[in-house]
Scaffold this active site. Sequence first.
Site, PDB file in Angstrom:
ATOM      1  N   ARG A   1      45.451  59.343  35.352  1.00 29.82           N
ATOM      2  CA  ARG A   1      45.050  59.891  36.668  1.00 29.82           C
ATOM      3  C   ARG A   1      43.983  60.985  36.552  1.00 29.82           C
ATOM      4  O   ARG A   1      43.980  61.948  37.313  1.00 29.82           O
ATOM      5  CB  ARG A   1      46.242  60.453  37.440  1.00 29.82           C
TER       6      ARG A   1
ATOM      7  N   SER B   1      50.802  59.680  45.812  1.00 33.26           N
ATOM      8  CA  SER B   1      51.693  60.545  45.019  1.00 33.26           C
ATOM      9  C   SER B   1      51.092  61.942  44.974  1.00 33.26           C
ATOM     10  O   SER B   1      49.931  62.097  44.602  1.00 33.26           O
ATOM     11  CB  SER B   1      51.816  60.013  43.592  1.00 33.26           C
TER      12      SER B   1
ATOM     13  N   GLU C   1      48.283  65.749  41.999  1.00 36.97           N
ATOM     14  CA  GLU C   1      47.379  64.628  41.673  1.00 36.97           C
ATOM     15  C   GLU C   1      46.104  64.646  42.532  1.00 36.97           C
ATOM     16  O   GLU C   1      45.018  64.408  42.016  1.00 36.97           O
ATOM     17  CB  GLU C   1      48.129  63.304  41.840  1.00 36.97           C
TER      18      GLU C   1
END
Length: 346
Positions: free
Chosen positions: A168, A245, A338
Amino acid sequence: MAVALPVLTPLAPLTTLRLGGPARRLVEADSAEAVVAAIRDADAGGEPLLLIGGGSNVVIADDGWPGTAVLVTSAGRELERRPDGTVLLTVEAGEDWDGVVAASVAAGFGGLECLSGIPGRTGATPVQNVGAYGVEIADLLVDVDLYDRTADRVRAHVPAAELGLGYRTSMLKGRTDAVVLRVRFALPGGGDSAPIRYPELARVLGVEVGARLPAQRVRAAVLGLRRGKGMVLDADDHDTWSAGSFFTNPVLPEREAPPGAPRWPAGAGLVKIPAAWLIEQAGFGRGHQGPGGRVALSRKHVLALTNRGPGSTADLIGLAREVRDGVRKQCGVVLQPEPVLVRCRL
Ligand SMILES: Cc1cc2nc3c(=O)[nH]c(=O)nc-3n(C[C@H](O)[C@H](O)[C@H](O)COP(=O)(O)OP(=O)(O)OC[C@H]3O[C@@H](n4cnc5c(N)ncnc54)[C@H](O)[C@@H]3O)c2cc1C
């Protein structure tokens, strides 16, 4: 004397969270050349620059952006069959990502099906090395064309290996000095999916991990799983008014993993722990509400922080801090956000 007043343009409607204050100026750029021109223009005027694709991975402060926001909407796709039987797919940065996945699967090419239903535009996919159900952009990315803002030049065919793609993240994340104009993927020529790596997906499809299936069937299963978790955008469903998320799954030395935590090997004595498990351990259930109920954890998945309307970014950050601090106290692990936080922080 007429005085040109700055026109403030709301940014909240350009984000999937529907949060964030206005930009001083918003420019929509519908081609790679227009993106470069808009950035040059902002730089010439000394304007701070914010790039926006689909707004699905940003949390923008309530007081907005004190400069130019460039909305990237460039369109265009090309398929080139290569002598080795694979296909080179070239996509402009502003193309809707799920439209690209749907079209490639419908055209009989597998490879991208596990990345179905992820919101946003193609130019942002290398930025956080988008991933889902055991596949990530790094698996298929060949190269990108970038506008190098510092050198004021376009760099064509920058290899994926130079982008620092990780879990990520990439060297592009949180920066605006390198702007993705175009992305190229290598897809296997046949219509079969990549091997199914994710046990939950294999279970739903009724196959063993490692099996390949028609890509169209895998796409349908992925979309079904994602809908059940509120991970496919639906304007009528506040559980999808999120940035996906909110926290990454922490990667820790195995000895530091909380007892009883599920874990996956993450190389060199490291393990990855599901952030959702940590959040639940810390006592936050689905639907847990922040201030005044204006923001809440999704009722379908604790990892998504959602705007129940009319929330604010301050509300959302307050909820994120509550969850992060609760997990730190209960489990000794510090969760990291994130999405890209724009003029706000946890
Ligand atoms: C419901 C939901 C589900 C999601 N599921 C997933 C998932 O399964 N997996 C996953 O990885 N992510 C997921 N996400 C996060 C998000 O969809 C992806 O990160 C997506 O790639 C972001 O694209 P975007 O165009 O919306 O980027 P934006 O939010 O517009 O931008 C994100 C960042 O990239 C920068 N950026 C945008 N365009 C460019 C460009 N052309 N060049 C350089 N920088 C640029 C922006 O400045 C910003 O810093 C989900 C989000 C939501 C809302």
